[in-house]
Write a protein that holds these residues in place. Structure first.
Motif, short mmCIF file in Angstrom:
data_model
loop_
_atom_site.label_atom_id
_atom_site.label_comp_id
_atom_site.label_asym_id
_atom_site.label_seq_id
_atom_site.Cartn_x
_atom_site.Cartn_y
_atom_site.Cartn_z
N SER A 98 38.13 27.29 59.08
CA SER A 98 37.59 27.04 57.71
C SER A 98 35.99 27.20 57.84
CB SER A 98 38.01 26.03 56.92
OG SER A 98 37.78 24.75 57.54
N GLU A 99 35.46 26.62 58.82
CA GLU A 99 33.99 26.69 58.88
C GLU A 99 33.37 27.87 59.23
OE1 GLU A 99 32.73 23.21 61.23
OE2 GLU A 99 33.91 21.90 60.14
N GLN A 100 34.22 28.71 59.69
CA GLN A 100 33.92 30.06 59.99
C GLN A 100 34.23 31.13 58.90
OE1 GLN A 100 31.83 31.30 62.74
NE2 GLN A 100 31.25 29.11 62.94
N VAL A 101 34.53 30.74 57.78
CA VAL A 101 34.96 31.61 56.61
C VAL A 101 34.06 31.33 55.61
CG1 VAL A 101 36.68 32.44 55.25
CG2 VAL A 101 37.19 31.88 57.56
N GLY A 102 33.18 32.13 55.11
CA GLY A 102 32.38 31.86 54.07
C GLY A 102 32.59 32.56 52.75
N ARG A 154 35.05 26.92 54.13
CA ARG A 154 33.68 25.69 54.32
C ARG A 154 32.56 26.27 54.95
NH1 ARG A 154 35.79 20.45 56.64
NH2 ARG A 154 36.83 21.88 58.19
N GLY A 155 32.55 27.64 55.19
CA GLY A 155 31.45 28.21 55.90
C GLY A 155 30.15 28.53 54.89
N VAL A 156 29.36 29.54 55.17
CA VAL A 156 28.25 29.78 54.38
C VAL A 156 28.74 30.11 53.05
CG1 VAL A 156 26.80 31.56 54.18
CG2 VAL A 156 27.05 30.96 56.01
N ASN A 157 27.89 29.46 52.04
CA ASN A 157 28.40 29.57 50.50
C ASN A 157 27.34 29.81 49.80
OD1 ASN A 157 29.04 28.28 47.79
ND2 ASN A 157 31.14 28.52 48.73
N SER A 158 27.17 31.01 49.25
CA SER A 158 26.11 31.31 48.58
C SER A 158 26.03 32.30 47.28
CB SER A 158 24.90 32.18 49.30
OG SER A 158 23.77 32.09 48.82
N CYS A 159 25.11 32.47 46.38
CA CYS A 159 25.34 33.30 45.08
C CYS A 159 24.15 34.11 45.09
CB CYS A 159 25.67 32.34 44.34
SG CYS A 159 25.14 33.18 42.30
N THR A 160 24.10 35.44 44.89
CA THR A 160 22.98 36.30 44.57
C THR A 160 23.02 36.47 43.12
OG1 THR A 160 23.26 37.17 46.89
CG2 THR A 160 21.90 38.49 45.16
N VAL A 161 21.92 36.51 42.69
CA VAL A 161 21.73 37.01 41.36
C VAL A 161 20.57 38.08 41.14
CG1 VAL A 161 21.14 36.18 38.76
CG2 VAL A 161 22.21 34.42 40.49
N THR A 162 20.94 39.19 41.21
CA THR A 162 19.78 40.43 41.15
C THR A 162 20.40 41.44 39.98
OG1 THR A 162 21.04 41.41 43.12
CG2 THR A 162 19.01 40.21 43.43
N ALA A 163 20.74 40.92 38.86
CA ALA A 163 21.25 41.61 37.85
C ALA A 163 22.22 42.67 38.23
CB ALA A 163 19.89 42.23 37.15
N CYS A 164 21.90 43.83 38.10
CA CYS A 164 23.11 44.93 37.90
C CYS A 164 23.17 45.32 39.80
CB CYS A 164 22.90 46.24 37.43
SG CYS A 164 22.59 45.61 35.68
N ALA A 165 22.37 44.86 40.39
CA ALA A 165 22.44 44.86 41.96
C ALA A 165 23.18 43.77 42.62
CB ALA A 165 20.90 45.08 42.70
N ILE A 171 27.47 41.40 48.91
CA ILE A 171 28.08 42.16 50.18
C ILE A 171 27.33 42.39 51.06
CG2 ILE A 171 29.60 44.05 50.72
CD1 ILE A 171 30.81 44.24 47.99
N GLY A 172 26.07 43.05 50.83
CA GLY A 172 25.09 43.43 52.01
C GLY A 172 24.75 41.95 52.72
N ASP A 173 24.27 40.86 52.01
CA ASP A 173 24.25 39.70 52.39
C ASP A 173 25.17 39.07 53.48
OD1 ASP A 173 21.39 39.92 51.54
OD2 ASP A 173 22.03 38.73 49.61
N ALA A 174 26.39 39.22 52.99
CA ALA A 174 27.33 38.53 53.81
C ALA A 174 27.77 39.42 54.85
CB ALA A 174 28.63 38.68 52.74
N PHE A 175 27.57 40.57 54.87
CA PHE A 175 27.55 41.32 56.19
C PHE A 175 26.56 41.04 57.01
CE2 PHE A 175 25.33 45.72 57.33
CZ PHE A 175 25.90 45.80 58.52
N ASP A 182 27.02 33.92 61.90
CA ASP A 182 26.91 32.73 61.47
C ASP A 182 28.33 32.53 60.93
OD1 ASP A 182 24.50 32.26 62.28
OD2 ASP A 182 23.60 32.70 60.33
N ALA A 183 29.18 33.58 60.62
CA ALA A 183 30.49 33.39 60.26
C ALA A 183 31.40 34.60 60.91
CB ALA A 183 30.55 33.56 58.62
N LEU A 184 32.87 34.47 60.95
CA LEU A 184 33.68 35.45 61.37
C LEU A 184 34.14 36.06 60.14
CD1 LEU A 184 35.90 33.14 63.69
CD2 LEU A 184 34.21 34.79 64.31
N ALA A 185 34.23 35.49 58.99
CA ALA A 185 34.73 36.16 57.78
C ALA A 185 33.95 35.76 56.68
CB ALA A 185 36.05 36.14 57.55
N MET A 186 33.87 36.67 55.47
CA MET A 186 33.32 36.48 54.34
C MET A 186 33.90 37.03 53.17
SD MET A 186 30.27 34.66 55.13
CE MET A 186 29.48 34.92 53.43
#
Length: 412
Positions: A98-102, A154-165, A171-175, A182-186
């Protein structure tokens, strides 16, 4: 350090075309439109009369009723699409991994419905009648938060707010999170529920929405008679996974994500830079990041909003980057059927891109009738096309000058 390879192993969607990815895809490739009369608000109050609304969505199919009441509609969409994506991937999130899934899920404007409803409570009844869940329901990052809680990721947990992008940036940031180790899966993508009084009013006030009252013809990307975009809602989520991890568990692989580009126009709060130069740089960056040549791209899922400036300048940007190959590219705007899901658009369009690779079918741009001399490329007009797709690009361009591009290719 060698970059880790990253693949797509699961998809999940709630869209105006269907409440799962399979139904959405089947409707797309048959040219079905999810656009209909505006019903979530009183259409008589606005010049825009149509929208791309999610139909017959029941959050309790995915969560307890008491939990659904603590989420805005956009977060409900995100949780539902994420549950479906993880199920599709076959990924078991457990105590060991779980710590490697974000989770990286964005939203352009977050809980607008909650904001409007609770503000009325405040005006009419005072602060004591404002829900204690108001702030957690409102903030855009709560889609990612609720998905993390629901899945136990319980891995990386984040939110992007860039309007229509937003969805494409997410997805790009998670990639990149997986690529750098820093993670095995996102679990990643975007979610949006913007069909509310203030959202519709705001987009009408800045004349961004189509005023064509006919749902069948209102959204017409790249067509000379386009007059604005159609507001949509929903969520698009993909599971990205480090290649060796996916292979070790025998996962089904839709495609490999290989490139990401993100740029800023530094030009205007709503209008794209002349010639689409910021979008062109994002495309070039994504192609270079993927170690590809422009002529290796077969299909572009365009931002294609059906607005005068976007379609013209996105076409110009494609010509700038692809030169002679631009005329050989298949390009389509699936917003002609889904409407514009704002922060969720990139998530849905990433799913469409990987399915075009997997299925060898390119969805059409419907309602394309009258050619525009400034939009003179191959927009796959009106009917889907069977074509082998080795590499696909998805573009998203947002208010504030945010440009994001991701590139997928067939996994070998």
């Amino acid at each position: 350090m060698d970059k880790r390879r990253v693949v797509v192993t699961g998809v999940g969607a709630v869209t105006p075309l269907g409440n799962d990815a399979e139904t959405t895809w089947n409707n797309l490739i048959t040219g079905v439109s999810g656009i209909g009369p505006l019903t979530r608000v009183n259409a008589d109050d606005f010049p825009a009369k149509v929208a791309a609304e999610v139909k017959e969505f029941d959050p309790t199919d995915f969560m307890e009723k008491k939990d659904a009441r603590k989420m805005d509609r956009f977060a409900q969409f995100a949780v539902a699409a994420s549950i479906m994506a993880v199920k599709d991937s076959g990924l078991d999130i457990n105590e060991e991994n779980s710590e490697q899934v974000g989770v990286w899920i964005g939203s352009g404007i977050g809980g607008m419905e909650t904001f409007e409803n609770q503000y009325q409570n405040f005006l009419n009844k005072g602060y004591r009648r404002v829900s204690p869940f108001f702030v957690p329901m409102l903030i855009p990052d709560m889609a990612a938060g609720q998905v993390s809680i629901t899945l136990g990721a319980r891995g990386v947990n984040s939110c992007t707010v860039t309007a229509c992008a937003t969805g494409t940036n997410s997805i790009g940031d998670a990639f990149k999170v997986i690529q750098r180790g820093d993670a095995l899966a996102m679990v990643t993508g975007g979610a949006e529920a913007p069909i509310t009084n203030m959202s519709v009013a705001g987009f009408c006030a800045n004349t961004a929405l189509s005023t064509n009252p006919d749902p069948k013809t209102a959204c017409r990307p790249f067509d000379a008679d386009r007059d604005g975009f159609i507001l949509g809602e929903g969520a698009g989520i993909v599971v990205l996974e480090e290649l060796e991890h996916a292979l070790a568990r025998g996962a089904h692989i839709y495609a490999e994500i290989v490139g990401y580009g993100s740029t800023g126009d530094a030009y205007h709060i709503t209008a794209p830079a002349p010639g689409g130069e910021g979008g062109a740089r994002a495309m070039k960056m994504a192609i270079n990041d993927g170690g590809l040549k422009p002529e290796e791209i077969d299909y572009i899922n365009a931002h294609g909003t059906s607005t005068a400036y976007n379609d013209k300048f996105e076409t110009a940007a494609i010509k700038e980057i692809f030169a002679d190959h631009a005329t050989r590219l298949a390009i389509s705007s699936t917003k002609s059927m889904t409407g514009h899901l704002l922060g969720a658009a990139g998530g849905i369009e990433a799913i469409i891109s990987v399915l075009s690779i997997k299925e060898g079918i390119i969805p059409p741009t419907i309602n394309y009738v009258t050619s525009d001399p400034e939009c003179d490329l191959d927009y796959v007009p009106n009917e889907a096309r069977k074509q082998d797709v080795t590499a696909a690009m998805s573009n998203s361009l947002g208010f504030g000058g945010h440009n994001a591009t991701i590139v997928f290719k067939k996994y070998n």
